[in-house]
Scaffold this motif. Structure first.
Motif: not given
Lengths: 194, 426
Positions: B75-85, B200-208, B219-227
């Motif tokens: 959805l963000e157009g990134g290469t990968a993401a990591l979900a965290v607490a 942006a090179d990195i996008v973060v969210h509160s998934l909450t 929840g939270g998430i980190i999206v890597d733009a791969g840029t």
């Protein structure tokens, strides 16, 4: 061919079509990316040939190293080049001496030589640059999704089973020889009433 | 050859998820397990050595979590993401990959109060220094750059003020400084703004918040733009140098354009430990399926409420970028043409006391410290979310004493307006 952005069908057709892959610059050191990729592709059923003049006499996961592409001595479908951009051209020149010609030249993540690519394409070969076949295989099979990577694919079809369906296993622990306490009692009741 | 790209709503439903190969289950199963059996000793060693893709232990990754990660990355157009607490955990994990004691980040002054606290206190205790800059004055970011700067951090839509940040202008500053731009996209969601498209090179969210959307899971998430090139100038050794615990692997060399997401997982999550539960990942994933529908309704309701408040005689000011006269309306038209979000502030002519009275008189708006719920929410930031800031910092972050913050839900807008009307006239 636009080498800045490959369509998935282009990559899919290559990875689906090739059976044998010679990896130039394959390393026997098990923390090198070439080792990971070699092992992964071998496990996916590709006939892998390690090419590295520095390791002739040794073997990689049971496959003997050869010094150059010309020493392989049998047809090979794809040349995967694990060398930096400045070392690509001599490898492509060598690949174009093979008879029959390979079908694909693949340059690893970080490697790109547009002149070498043009030369290979002029000879009728397909070329991929600055990509890793392990990552692309993992992406298009969606296996790489386990690492949170965007596979850029979606599907409403059931994926192939990781194994070929449920197989007979000789390793399951048996509990009570297939009979239960209730079936024993039912058999007893039946014989009592007879 | 070009591939046909599915639209946003299709990705919101499908990305990352496919029928379970073993059972055929169509909805994503909740893999409520701590650990995963290895095929054999060699497979175990390959997984631990980062040579194979797969599951080891839910602190590092889980199949339900992985579907959530791929979906948000898509959805963000990134290469990968990591979900965290949590969203806070996402920020700690991101900066642990980038900073060493003595390093600096430049952060926008207009941030969620919790982020200001985290940066000011927790980060200070790690030896990470924050230089504050004003998102309304791009030059203040340029002036804050020093040889120790390692990243720039902004919110796309700022909490609580609802102001829109000029992402492209700040991205140009980051590029010139040779550091990544990190954007907290919580209040916009990728439905309204895709920061990666703007540099942006990195996008973060509160998934909450809006992504989960139902106020039921943190929840939270980190999206890597791969840029970003992490190996340039050796400024980010976690990514460019051999990792001793992984037998000398260099992460960027091995994982290319998703190396940052891998670093966050195999270094950050592994060592810091803030894993998301598979059940929370499932609930948030279910929420994301309706994200486009909900955001349309949230934005429609927020605009109606903001317009109604603006016309009310008791209201002194409304700060909503979706209003045509708003200071941020031009930026909203550029970055968020589908809507300016559903979180905004307003102030009452009666000041602090009138704000407190309004909050206690409301019957449909819930008085609580969250945003991005289906339900409409209200809070007085100066006495709650931003209470730990001093008065000057409160004002600078848009949380002055007379300010009330709304998070407009997806109820019928007439009911929300009626509730505000009775509360203002009570």
């Amino acid at each position: 061919m636009n080498h800045d952005a490959y369509g998935d069908d282009y990559i899919r057709e290559i990875l689906h079509g090739v059976k044998s892959i010679a990896m130039v610059g394959a390393s026997p050191v098990n923390v090198r990316p070439s080792y990971f990729a070699f092992k992964y592709l071998a496990q996916r059923g590709y006939d892998m040939i390690p090419v590295n003049p520095g390791h002739v006499g040794k073997s990689l996961l049971g496959k003997p190293f050869v010094a150059s592409l010309l020493d392989i001595g049998r047809p090979v479908d794809m040349i995967d080049i694990f060398r930096s951009s400045s070392h690509i051209m001599p490898v492509v020149d060598e690949a174009l001496k093979l008879m029959p010609l390979p079908k694909v030249i693949w340059m690893q993540l970080g490697a790109r030589d547009d002149a070498a690519a043009a030369k290979a394409e002029a000879a009728g070969l397909k070329v991929v640059m600055n990509r890793c076949p392990k990552i692309e295989y993992g992406r298009l099979s969606s296996e790489i999704s386990w690492m949170g990577v965007n596979s850029r694919t979606i599907s409403a079809k059931r994926a192939p089973m990781p194994t070929r369906g449920m197989q007979l296993s000789l390793n399951r622990m048996s509990v009570g020889g297939g009979e239960t306490g209730a079936s024993d009692r039912a058999a007893k009741n039946k014989s009592d009433s007879a | 050859m070009t591939d046909r790209l599915p639209g946003f709503s299709t990705l919101a439903v499908h990305a990352g998820a496919h029928p379970d190969p073993t059972t055929g289950a169509r909805a994503t199963p909740i893999y409520q397990t701590t650990s995963f059996v290895f095929n054999d000793a060699d497979h175990a060693a390959s997984l631990f050595g980062l040579q194979a893709f797969g599951n080891i232990y839910t602190r590092i990754g889980n199949p339900t979590q992985a579907v959530l990660e791929e979906r948000v990355a898509a959805l963000e157009g990134g290469t990968a993401a990591l979900a965290v607490a949590s969203g806070h955990a996402a920020q700690v994990v991101v900066f642990q990959q980038l900073l060493r004691p003595g390093d600096e980040i430049i952060a926008a002054r207009k941030l969620y109060g919790g982020s200001i606290n985290q940066f000011t206190h927790a980060f200070k205790s790690f030896g990470w220094n924050v230089m504050w800059a004003d998102p309304d004055e791009i030059e203040s970011f340029e002036r804050a750059v020093t040889p120790h700067t390692k990243a720039i951090f902004i919110e796309s839509i700022a909490n609580p003020s609802g102001s829109i940040t000029d992402i492209e202008a700040i991205s140009a500053v980051a590029r010139k400084a040779g550091v990544p731009l990190i954007v907290d996209n919580t209040l916009a969601t990728p439905y309204l703004i895709r920061p990666i498209d703007h540099g942006a090179d990195i996008v973060v969210h509160s998934l909450t918040k809006f992504l989960g959307g139902h106020g039921n899971s943190i929840g939270g998430i980190i999206v890597d733009a791969g840029t970003f090139d992490w190996s340039k100038d050796n400024k980010y050794p976690m990514l460019s140098e051999p990792r001793p615990e992984y037998h000398g692997i260099k992460l960027q060399e091995t994982f290319g354009n998703f190396a940052f997401a891998i670093a966050c997982r195999v270094l950050g999550l592994r060592d810091l430990g803030p894993a998301i539960s598979p059940f929370n990942a499932f609930l948030i994933l279910t929420g994301i399926e309706t994200l486009p529908l909900r955001m349309q309704k949230h934005c429609e309701n927020a605009k109606a409420v903001a317009e109604w408040l603006l016309a009310h005689p008791a209201v002194a000011a409304v700060n909503y970028a979706g209003l045509s006269g708003d200071k941020y309306n031009n930026l909203a038209r550029k970055y968020a043409p589908k809507g300016a979000g559903a979180v905004f502030t307003f102030s009452l002519k009666g000041g602090y006391d009138a704000g407190v009275k309004l909050v206690s008189n409301l019957k449909l708006f819930s008085h609580l410290a969250n945003v991005g719920d289906t339900r409409s929410l209200v809070i007085h930031p100066a006495s709650t979310t931003h209470s730990q800031l001093d008065d000057a910092a409160k004002a600078k972050s848009g949380a002055g004493p007379d300010v009330v913050r709304l998070s407009v839900g997806i109820e019928d807008k007439d009911d929300l307006i009626a509730d505000l009307e009775q509360a203002l006239s009570a």
